[in-house]
Motif scaffolding. Sequence first.
Motif, PDB file in Angstrom:
ATOM      1  N   UNK A   1      64.652  87.866   0.783  1.00  0.00           N
ATOM      2  CA  UNK A   1      63.885  88.581   1.276  1.00  0.00           C
ATOM      3  C   UNK A   1      62.465  87.613   1.961  1.00  0.00           C
ATOM      4  N   UNK A   2      62.369  87.043   0.721  1.00  0.00           N
ATOM      5  CA  UNK A   2      60.420  86.511   0.827  1.00  0.00           C
ATOM      6  C   UNK A   2      60.467  86.172   2.975  1.00  0.00           C
ATOM      7  N   UNK A   3      61.653  85.456   3.419  1.00  0.00           N
ATOM      8  CA  UNK A   3      61.575  85.615   5.054  1.00  0.00           C
ATOM      9  C   UNK A   3      61.507  86.396   6.389  1.00  0.00           C
ATOM     10  N   UNK A   4      61.466  87.965   5.150  1.00  0.00           N
ATOM     11  CA  UNK A   4      61.281  88.660   5.921  1.00  0.00           C
ATOM     12  C   UNK A   4      59.445  89.571   6.524  1.00  0.00           C
ATOM     13  N   UNK A   5      59.358  89.111   7.440  1.00  0.00           N
ATOM     14  CA  UNK A   5      58.231  89.636   8.248  1.00  0.00           C
ATOM     15  C   UNK A   5      58.538  89.618   9.953  1.00  0.00           C
ATOM     16  N   UNK A   6      57.854  91.297  10.011  1.00  0.00           N
ATOM     17  CA  UNK A   6      57.702  91.403  11.513  1.00  0.00           C
ATOM     18  C   UNK A   6      57.223  90.120  12.201  1.00  0.00           C
ATOM     19  N   UNK A   7      57.770  90.036  13.449  1.00  0.00           N
ATOM     20  CA  UNK A   7      57.288  89.056  14.542  1.00  0.00           C
ATOM     21  C   UNK A   7      57.783  87.767  14.503  1.00  0.00           C
ATOM     22  N   UNK A   8      58.548  87.411  12.941  1.00  0.00           N
ATOM     23  CA  UNK A   8      59.587  86.325  12.915  1.00  0.00           C
ATOM     24  C   UNK A   8      61.185  86.420  13.234  1.00  0.00           C
ATOM     25  N   UNK A   9      60.730  87.118  13.476  1.00  0.00           N
ATOM     26  CA  UNK A   9      62.530  87.425  14.406  1.00  0.00           C
ATOM     27  C   UNK A   9      63.181  85.887  14.636  1.00  0.00           C
ATOM     28  N   UNK A  10      62.436  85.550  15.888  1.00  0.00           N
ATOM     29  CA  UNK A  10      63.221  84.728  17.071  1.00  0.00           C
ATOM     30  C   UNK A  10      63.509  83.113  15.797  1.00  0.00           C
ATOM     31  N   UNK A  11      62.170  83.016  14.740  1.00  0.00           N
ATOM     32  CA  UNK A  11      62.557  81.671  13.625  1.00  0.00           C
ATOM     33  C   UNK A  11      63.828  81.857  13.029  1.00  0.00           C
ATOM     34  N   UNK A  12      64.394  83.468  12.681  1.00  0.00           N
ATOM     35  CA  UNK A  12      65.058  83.379  11.523  1.00  0.00           C
ATOM     36  C   UNK A  12      66.430  84.077  12.355  1.00  0.00           C
ATOM     37  N   UNK A  13      66.128  84.316  13.333  1.00  0.00           N
ATOM     38  CA  UNK A  13      67.413  85.830  13.310  1.00  0.00           C
ATOM     39  C   UNK A  13      68.872  85.032  13.706  1.00  0.00           C
ATOM     40  N   UNK A  14      69.306  83.644  13.756  1.00  0.00           N
ATOM     41  CA  UNK A  14      70.219  82.844  13.795  1.00  0.00           C
ATOM     42  C   UNK A  14      70.375  82.634  12.645  1.00  0.00           C
TER      43      UNK A  14
END
Length: 349
Positions: free
Chosen positions: A121-134
């Motif tokens: 949950x600490x890594x959730x933030x809008x606009x960061x999906x490409x970095x963390x999606x995998x």
Amino acid sequence: MDAIYTAISWILLRWHDLWSKVLPDGEVLGTNWRWILAIISLVITVRVILFPVFVKQIKSQRAMQALQPQVKALQEKHKGDRESMQKELMELYRKEKANPLMGCLPMFLQIPVFLGLFHTLKRLAPGRAEKWQTLYGWTAEQFESASSAKLFGSPIPAHFTSTAAELEKLGGTTVGVKITAGVLVAIMIATTFLTSRQMILKTGWSEDPQQRMIQKLMLYGIPFSLLISGGIFPIGVVIYWTTQNLFSLGQQFWVLRKYPPPPMAGKTGTGTQKTSGGSTAKAGTGKTGTGKAGTGTAKKATGKSPNGKPNLTKNEETPAGTIGRALAPRPGAKPNNPKKRGPARRPAG
């Protein structure tokens, strides 16, 4: 730790997929209930998996309670010699297959789950999906959905100490997040305390110093630490912890009611019991009353007082049927407190 993060994420995402089918339009009262219910379902899943461990915890606590008389005897035997006492205590626990650390094992096993959810949950933030999606099996759509999920208008990745810049990215307000997070942290602390208190009230404080120290740590230490650290927990993590506490309260209530702890050694009732001689005694006190003449026992007369009456001494008994003869004045003896009387009247003629 990546394996733990991946496992926790997988469970969370599977529950979210299920609730998305049940609640296609899950936005009510400014809350994305699909993610909130997914977190609650994660708690239930973990608790079901750990239920056998919880049963072992209860059995270990019962074993520790049964050993309390022996533990107390060892403490009296080695008073002032802590090293010898601890050595014999460990030998006693080994022999009886009791583990004083089993009481907090379920809590320790849940720490990786807590850390996994906290880390995610600490890594959730809008606009960061490409970095963390995998990362940990998340897709871009799931990542964006979780990043924008809210509880009563407060983003679940936000925490009480989030800065205004962080809240702006998450789409939350400072006042709203502080109120929501503050209330949840207060509930989390209260339920953590009540969970430990419920168990201690039912089982009692341990006579073993090591076990008692663990009990105090769980009752006071953990809630106090949450007062300090709760401010950095994401709202989603606080929801997880609070739900877990509520589940524990219900689970403990059911188990302790179905399998009550054994009565503590040395404790008896406080009612009164009748003795065979007709006297009454308080249970657990050893105090008895005096029996009725002719039916019970009486104190034995040993010696005489200056006024001619026999002296009675404690702890000496004589058949109660002789009390009347022992206390009666001798024939011809003057009474101790003679009352003034007029001349005796002779019967009329």
